[in-house]
Design a protein around this motif. Structure first.
Motif, PDB file in Angstrom:
ATOM      1  N   GLU A 154       0.815  -1.219   0.000  1.00 58.89           N
ATOM      2  CA  GLU A 154       0.000   0.000   0.000  1.00 58.89           C
ATOM      3  C   GLU A 154       0.845   1.263   0.000  1.00 58.89           C
ATOM      4  N   ALA A 155       2.080   1.160   0.460  1.00 63.20           N
ATOM      5  CA  ALA A 155       2.920   2.347   0.596  1.00 63.20           C
ATOM      6  C   ALA A 155       3.134   3.022  -0.756  1.00 63.20           C
ATOM      7  N   SER A 156       3.431   2.229  -1.791  1.00 67.01           N
ATOM      8  CA  SER A 156       3.649   2.799  -3.126  1.00 67.01           C
ATOM      9  C   SER A 156       2.383   3.476  -3.643  1.00 67.01           C
ATOM     10  N   THR A 157       1.244   2.840  -3.387  1.00 68.16           N
ATOM     11  CA  THR A 157      -0.034   3.406  -3.833  1.00 68.16           C
ATOM     12  C   THR A 157      -0.274   4.760  -3.176  1.00 68.16           C
ATOM     13  N   VAL A 158      -0.056   4.831  -1.856  1.00 64.81           N
ATOM     14  CA  VAL A 158      -0.281   6.081  -1.121  1.00 64.81           C
ATOM     15  C   VAL A 158       0.682   7.162  -1.607  1.00 64.81           C
ATOM     16  N   ALA A 159       1.973   6.822  -1.721  1.00 69.46           N
ATOM     17  CA  ALA A 159       2.975   7.815  -2.119  1.00 69.46           C
ATOM     18  C   ALA A 159       2.666   8.387  -3.498  1.00 69.46           C
ATOM     19  N   ASN A 160       2.288   7.539  -4.440  1.00 67.02           N
ATOM     20  CA  ASN A 160       1.960   8.026  -5.784  1.00 67.02           C
ATOM     21  C   ASN A 160       0.660   8.832  -5.791  1.00 67.02           C
ATOM     22  N   ARG A 161      -0.260   8.443  -4.909  1.00 65.34           N
ATOM     23  CA  ARG A 161      -1.506   9.212  -4.809  1.00 65.34           C
ATOM     24  C   ARG A 161      -1.232  10.618  -4.275  1.00 65.34           C
ATOM     25  N   CYS A 164       1.498  12.323  -4.821  1.00 66.34           N
ATOM     26  CA  CYS A 164       2.053  13.083  -5.953  1.00 66.34           C
ATOM     27  C   CYS A 164       0.938  13.585  -6.866  1.00 66.34           C
ATOM     28  N   ARG A 165      -0.016  12.713  -7.150  1.00 67.81           N
ATOM     29  CA  ARG A 165      -1.114  13.109  -8.042  1.00 67.81           C
ATOM     30  C   ARG A 165      -2.012  14.165  -7.399  1.00 67.81           C
ATOM     31  N   ALA A 166      -2.149  14.113  -6.074  1.00 62.59           N
ATOM     32  CA  ALA A 166      -2.989  15.099  -5.387  1.00 62.59           C
ATOM     33  C   ALA A 166      -2.449  16.511  -5.592  1.00 62.59           C
ATOM     34  N   ILE A 167      -1.124  16.636  -5.697  1.00 62.83           N
ATOM     35  CA  ILE A 167      -0.523  17.954  -5.891  1.00 62.83           C
ATOM     36  C   ILE A 167      -0.489  18.325  -7.370  1.00 62.83           C
ATOM     37  N   SER A 168      -0.073  17.402  -8.204  1.00 66.89           N
ATOM     38  CA  SER A 168       0.120  17.734  -9.625  1.00 66.89           C
ATOM     39  C   SER A 168      -1.140  17.583 -10.462  1.00 66.89           C
ATOM     40  N   GLY A 169      -2.149  16.929  -9.917  1.00 66.07           N
ATOM     41  CA  GLY A 169      -3.342  16.589 -10.699  1.00 66.07           C
ATOM     42  C   GLY A 169      -4.132  17.784 -11.169  1.00 66.07           C
ATOM     43  N   SER A 170      -4.117  18.882 -10.448  1.00 65.42           N
ATOM     44  CA  SER A 170      -4.838  20.083 -10.877  1.00 65.42           C
ATOM     45  C   SER A 170      -4.047  21.309 -10.438  1.00 65.42           C
ATOM     46  N   PRO A 171      -4.063  22.375 -11.260  1.00 65.16           N
ATOM     47  CA  PRO A 171      -3.287  23.573 -10.929  1.00 65.16           C
ATOM     48  C   PRO A 171      -3.787  24.229  -9.648  1.00 65.16           C
ATOM     49  N   PHE A 172      -2.926  25.016  -9.030  1.00 67.54           N
ATOM     50  CA  PHE A 172      -3.255  25.763  -7.817  1.00 67.54           C
ATOM     51  C   PHE A 172      -3.779  27.143  -8.226  1.00 67.54           C
ATOM     52  N   SER A 228       7.740  15.766  -4.674  1.00 65.09           N
ATOM     53  CA  SER A 228       8.498  14.513  -4.674  1.00 65.09           C
ATOM     54  C   SER A 228       8.371  13.874  -3.304  1.00 65.09           C
ATOM     55  N   VAL A 229       8.317  12.533  -3.298  1.00 66.76           N
ATOM     56  CA  VAL A 229       8.088  11.798  -2.052  1.00 66.76           C
ATOM     57  C   VAL A 229       9.130  10.698  -1.912  1.00 66.76           C
ATOM     58  N   GLY A 230       9.725  10.617  -0.741  1.00 66.17           N
ATOM     59  CA  GLY A 230      10.597   9.498  -0.401  1.00 66.17           C
ATOM     60  C   GLY A 230       9.975   8.706   0.720  1.00 66.17           C
ATOM     61  N   ALA A 231       9.845   7.397   0.561  1.00 70.60           N
ATOM     62  CA  ALA A 231       9.148   6.563   1.552  1.00 70.60           C
ATOM     63  C   ALA A 231      10.026   5.401   1.995  1.00 70.60           C
ATOM     64  N   ILE A 232       9.984   5.141   3.297  1.00 73.84           N
ATOM     65  CA  ILE A 232      10.632   3.975   3.889  1.00 73.84           C
ATOM     66  C   ILE A 232       9.539   3.112   4.500  1.00 73.84           C
ATOM     67  N   VAL A 233       9.520   1.831   4.147  1.00 76.27           N
ATOM     68  CA  VAL A 233       8.525   0.907   4.694  1.00 76.27           C
ATOM     69  C   VAL A 233       9.208  -0.007   5.698  1.00 76.27           C
ATOM     70  N   HIS A 245      16.431  13.353  -7.776  1.00 74.22           N
ATOM     71  CA  HIS A 245      17.442  13.137  -8.799  1.00 74.22           C
ATOM     72  C   HIS A 245      16.901  12.370  -9.991  1.00 74.22           C
ATOM     73  N   ALA A 246      15.838  11.607  -9.799  1.00 72.21           N
ATOM     74  CA  ALA A 246      15.237  10.844 -10.890  1.00 72.21           C
ATOM     75  C   ALA A 246      14.336  11.706 -11.767  1.00 72.21           C
ATOM     76  N   GLY A 247      14.155  12.974 -11.406  1.00 79.74           N
ATOM     77  CA  GLY A 247      13.364  13.856 -12.257  1.00 79.74           C
ATOM     78  C   GLY A 247      12.234  14.589 -11.560  1.00 79.74           C
ATOM     79  N   ARG A 248      12.030  14.365 -10.234  1.00 78.34           N
ATOM     80  CA  ARG A 248      10.969  15.038  -9.455  1.00 78.34           C
ATOM     81  C   ARG A 248       9.570  14.590  -9.896  1.00 78.34           C
ATOM     82  N   ASN A 249       8.568  15.084  -9.147  1.00 77.92           N
ATOM     83  CA  ASN A 249       7.155  14.755  -9.404  1.00 77.92           C
ATOM     84  C   ASN A 249       6.938  13.243  -9.414  1.00 77.92           C
ATOM     85  N   GLN A 250       7.569  12.570  -8.475  1.00 79.01           N
ATOM     86  CA  GLN A 250       7.427  11.119  -8.380  1.00 79.01           C
ATOM     87  C   GLN A 250       7.786  10.666  -6.966  1.00 79.01           C
ATOM     88  N   ALA A 251       7.521   9.388  -6.700  1.00 74.03           N
ATOM     89  CA  ALA A 251       7.803   8.805  -5.391  1.00 74.03           C
ATOM     90  C   ALA A 251       8.866   7.734  -5.530  1.00 74.03           C
TER      91      ALA A 251
END
Length: 467
Positions: free
Chosen positions: A388-395, A397-405, A419-424, A450-456
């Motif tokens: 579930e951790a990957s699902t939450v972390a990617n969600r 990211c989408r919550a921020i980038s999914g629609s403009p502010f 960008s999100v870094g997660a330890i399980v 370093h992988a390009g941002r906007n990701q987990a």
């Protein structure tokens, strides 16, 4: 010693008698023969209670009360006045001056000791509140001035509990002519009605010869229950009975009418107890506000690092005990400095507030989201399955980038990413400290950057994760 009592009396034999009584009860006793001598003693001593004669060579009990309020360590010290006769007019005058209790001479040792114990309990509770208030002030925002607030009592509810409903109604009728309180009448059996929300602010209980035992049990019950423990309880022995009055005080009554039901005296005692209760509640509210301010980020309303770290430590301990999994994430808004530089800090603040709202909306009630730096957030997700951790972390990211502010002050909506870094932490892996977990998640965050941002970036907890 149980405490220090200052005895003020111009008659030496009275002071000696009181010292013998109080010393036998393990109190330390200070003596003064006048108001001026008492104030001189106060410079180097801090009594827990003052026991004074009603009339002194250079003043009276009311002067003692006023003088104490002007001394640094004197304000709030309980005062008991002793008068030669059980004179109602003198008692009312003293209570009106703010004196806590008036007892006739020769003083009944049983009621004196019970009244001292009761007042000292209240004094210790006040001291503990003030100590906590001072502690909060040391690391929090400035606290509100509790002394300056105007105390209003017209909305207070007073319950009159008597052996029979007829007596309670009679008390209500007599009291209603003197006060603006909302009065309710009950008999002593109506405990369910009495405890129905909202509970009364003040509960006056009659202790008569027919129902004293039941009423005393009710008194103790009221003081022990969560719903009524903050209600003021005043006992009225009817007729007057020193032993019953003493027992009522020892069972937790805040005050007692020693001479039975008297409208003007009961009014004064209710008013004084309500004022004390409301001052204490104001301090408790200030404490809550202070602790909340110390643990919360004032801009976003999220918890801060001071709260997040011990929360993570507790989740770590709970997971180790239960053999469960959890995740720690560090999230950082991408290129946030560009927003501040291009549009100004007010726009940057608005972006942070909206980002916090969007992130919080993606979490469960048991999860923690904290702002731990300028544009950096920390998340602790207890009892989370590794898949579930990957699902939450990617969600997230989408919550921020999914629609403009859409931000006030900007002609065009802003595109924002995170960008999100997660330890399980999984069952059976080597336990790490809260600091190690944070460091591991932070390093994983920079892999996402370093992988390009906007990701987990997600990692399982291994010994090398914190290396």
């Amino acid at each position: 010693m149980q405490g220090t009592i200052l005895v003020i009396d111009g008659v030496s034999t009275n002071r000696i008698i009181l010292k013998v009584q109080l010393t036998a009860a393990c109190f330390q006793v200070l003596q003064a023969d006048s108001l001026s001598a008492a104030m001189a003693l106060m410079k180097d001593n801090r009594p827990d209670l003052v026991l004074t004669a009603m009339t002194l060579p250079d003043g009276d009990a009311a002067d003692v009360k006023r003088a104490l309020d002007r001394v640094r360590h004197g304000a709030g010290v309980p005062v008991i006045a002793l008068c030669p006769q059980n004179d109602r007019g003198t008692r009312i005058m003293a209570l009106s001056a703010g004196i806590d209790e008036v007892l006739p001479l020769p003083v009944d040792d049983m009621i004196l000791q019970a009244r001292i114990r009761s007042l000292l309990r209240m004094r210790m509770q006040d001291d503990e509140l003030h100590l906590r208030e001072e502690g909060v002030a040391a690391f929090s925002v400035p606290l509100k001035d509790t002394t300056a607030a105007q105390i209003t009592q017209s909305d207070a509810t007073v319950a009159l509990v008597c052996h029979d409903l007829q007596t309670a109604q009679k008390w209500k009728s007599r009291l209603s002519a003197n006060v603006d309180f909302r009065l309710k009448a009950y008999n002593v059996d109506a405990i369910q009605d009495l405890m129905r929300t909202p509970v009364p602010d003040v509960i006056v209980i009659e202790l008569n010869e027919h129902s004293a035992g039941m009423a005393l049990r009710l008194l103790a019950d009221l003081r022990a229950r969560i719903s009524t423990r903050d209600s003021v309880v005043i006992a009225v022995p009817n007729p007057a009975d020193a032993s019953i009055a003493a027992e009522a005080l020892d069972r937790g009554a805040h005050d007692v009418l020693h001479c039975g039901f008297q409208v003007d005296e009961l009014t004064l005692r209710i008013t004084a107890q309500l004022a004390h209760q409301q001052r204490a509640e104001m301090i408790r509210n200030t404490l809550r506000d202070g602790y909340r301010a110390a643990m919360r980020d004032p801009m976003t309303g999220l918890y801060n690092r001071r709260y997040a770290r011990p929360f993570l430590e507790q989740v770590t301990q709970d997971a180790q005990s239960a053999g469960s999994n959890f995740a720690v994430m560090v999230a950082d808004l991408d290129h946030f400095k560009r927003i501040n530089d291009a549009y100004g800090h007010p726009v940057g603040d608005a972006v942070l507030i909206e980002a916090a709202r969007r992130l919080q909306a993606e979490l469960r009630g048991c999860d923690l989201l904290a702002r731990i730096g300028g544009e950096e957030f920390m998340l602790v997700l207890p009892d989370l399955h590794p898949d579930e951790a990957s699902t939450v972390a990617n969600r997230l990211c989408r919550a921020i980038s999914g629609s403009p502010f859409v931000v006030k002050g900007c002609a065009q909506p802003l595109e924002v990413t995170i960008s999100v870094g997660a330890i399980v932490a999984q069952q059976g892996t080597q336990p790490l400290s809260a600091d190690d977990l944070f460091v591991a998640a932070d390093r994983t965050l920079y892999e996402a950057k370093h992988a390009g941002r906007n990701q987990a970036a997600i990692k399982g907890l291994t010994q090398s994760a914190a290396a």
